[in-house]
Design a protein around this motif. Sequence first.
Motif, PDB file in Angstrom:
ATOM      1  N   GLN A   1      -6.112   0.847  -6.049  1.00 46.53           N
ATOM      2  CA  GLN A   1      -5.288   2.166  -6.467  1.00 46.53           C
ATOM      3  C   GLN A   1      -3.661   2.694  -6.008  1.00 46.53           C
ATOM      4  O   GLN A   1      -3.598   3.040  -4.879  1.00 46.53           O
ATOM      5  N   MET A   2      -3.380   2.852  -6.220  1.00 51.71           N
ATOM      6  CA  MET A   2      -1.704   3.369  -6.206  1.00 51.71           C
ATOM      7  C   MET A   2      -1.123   3.941  -7.173  1.00 51.71           C
ATOM      8  O   MET A   2      -1.279   3.662  -8.924  1.00 51.71           O
ATOM      9  N   ASP A   3      -0.036   4.817  -6.312  1.00 46.85           N
ATOM     10  CA  ASP A   3       0.595   5.518  -8.335  1.00 46.85           C
ATOM     11  C   ASP A   3       1.975   4.619  -8.825  1.00 46.85           C
ATOM     12  O   ASP A   3       2.166   3.106  -8.405  1.00 46.85           O
ATOM     13  N   ILE A   4       2.425   4.791 -10.548  1.00 46.47           N
ATOM     14  CA  ILE A   4       2.715   4.319 -10.892  1.00 46.47           C
ATOM     15  C   ILE A   4       2.314   2.984 -10.936  1.00 46.47           C
ATOM     16  O   ILE A   4       1.707   2.836 -12.297  1.00 46.47           O
TER      17      ILE A   4
ATOM     18  N   PHE B   1      -0.428  -5.230  -9.933  1.00 48.76           N
ATOM     19  CA  PHE B   1       0.423  -6.323  -9.291  1.00 48.76           C
ATOM     20  C   PHE B   1      -0.243  -7.519  -9.192  1.00 48.76           C
ATOM     21  O   PHE B   1       1.245  -8.147  -9.628  1.00 48.76           O
ATOM     22  N   VAL B   2      -1.219  -7.914  -9.139  1.00 54.74           N
ATOM     23  CA  VAL B   2      -1.420  -9.046  -8.943  1.00 54.74           C
ATOM     24  C   VAL B   2      -1.780  -9.483 -10.403  1.00 54.74           C
ATOM     25  O   VAL B   2      -1.134 -10.575 -10.464  1.00 54.74           O
ATOM     26  N   ARG B   3      -1.925  -8.885 -11.251  1.00 55.10           N
ATOM     27  CA  ARG B   3      -0.986  -9.599 -13.093  1.00 55.10           C
ATOM     28  C   ARG B   3       0.923 -10.275 -13.173  1.00 55.10           C
ATOM     29  O   ARG B   3       0.479 -10.831 -13.352  1.00 55.10           O
ATOM     30  N   LEU B   4       0.980  -9.359 -12.580  1.00 52.52           N
ATOM     31  CA  LEU B   4       2.584  -9.194 -12.554  1.00 52.52           C
ATOM     32  C   LEU B   4       2.795 -10.643 -11.645  1.00 52.52           C
ATOM     33  O   LEU B   4       3.701 -11.852 -12.383  1.00 52.52           O
TER      34      LEU B   4
ATOM     35  N   ASP C   1       0.977  -1.086   0.168  1.00 54.37           N
ATOM     36  CA  ASP C   1      -0.248   0.161   0.071  1.00 54.37           C
ATOM     37  C   ASP C   1       0.779   1.087  -0.110  1.00 54.37           C
ATOM     38  O   ASP C   1       1.636   1.335   0.766  1.00 54.37           O
ATOM     39  N   ASP C   2       0.681   2.093  -0.626  1.00 50.49           N
ATOM     40  CA  ASP C   2       0.996   3.014  -0.642  1.00 50.49           C
ATOM     41  C   ASP C   2       1.238   4.137  -0.195  1.00 50.49           C
ATOM     42  O   ASP C   2       1.641   5.334   0.286  1.00 50.49           O
ATOM     43  N   ASN C   3       0.357   4.116   1.287  1.00 49.73           N
ATOM     44  CA  ASN C   3      -0.134   5.205   2.866  1.00 49.73           C
ATOM     45  C   ASN C   3       0.478   4.219   3.263  1.00 49.73           C
ATOM     46  O   ASN C   3      -0.341   3.179   4.041  1.00 49.73           O
TER      47      ASN C   3
END
Length: 187
Positions: free
Chosen positions: A61-64, A70-73, A14-16
């Motif tokens: 929802q995260m930046d970049i 991420f899940v697909r990766l 999480d970016d937060n």
Amino acid sequence: MAVDLSRLKILIVDDNSYMLTILRTLLHGFGIKNIFESRDPAEAFDTVRADVIDIIITDYQMDILDGLDFVRLVRTGDDSPNPMVPIIMISAYSERSRVQKARDAGVTEFCCKPVTARDVFAKLTSVINAPRPFIRNKSYFGPDRRRAGAEQAMYRGPGRRASDAAEATAADEAGEGVADKDGANAA
């Protein structure tokens, strides 16, 4: 019955930083000691490759690189060491379209913000106690997206889709009969 979650290794993405703190506090409260954190999904993927992670909790929802990417990766990346790791997505945006996109990306469970201890615990125990089989086809790899309701679980006809069950029920009620698993028509 008490559940021992102490040996789990969980990655939170999480970016937060405030949300990371909330989730870490909840997980510690459940007795989980091995918690990895990342504010950057690319860095989180490095963690997935470097350590054995039992469950991933990621924001939508995260930046970049967002949570879906991420899940697909994790699910389909050539260098993903565990594409079948359970992934719980959290999001403040719970519109049907977003939940469907998360499901279609390969998310195991979806949890709406603001999260509660009860919700997070329920999602954790769900992926542990009731793992869903994985499906692979040309356009999808991930946990089975179907959630069988009571009427679908009881359906024994030729098709597996809800529309097939409805058509079979209508045909049966009209007296047309439905082919059973042996191919014979049921009365």
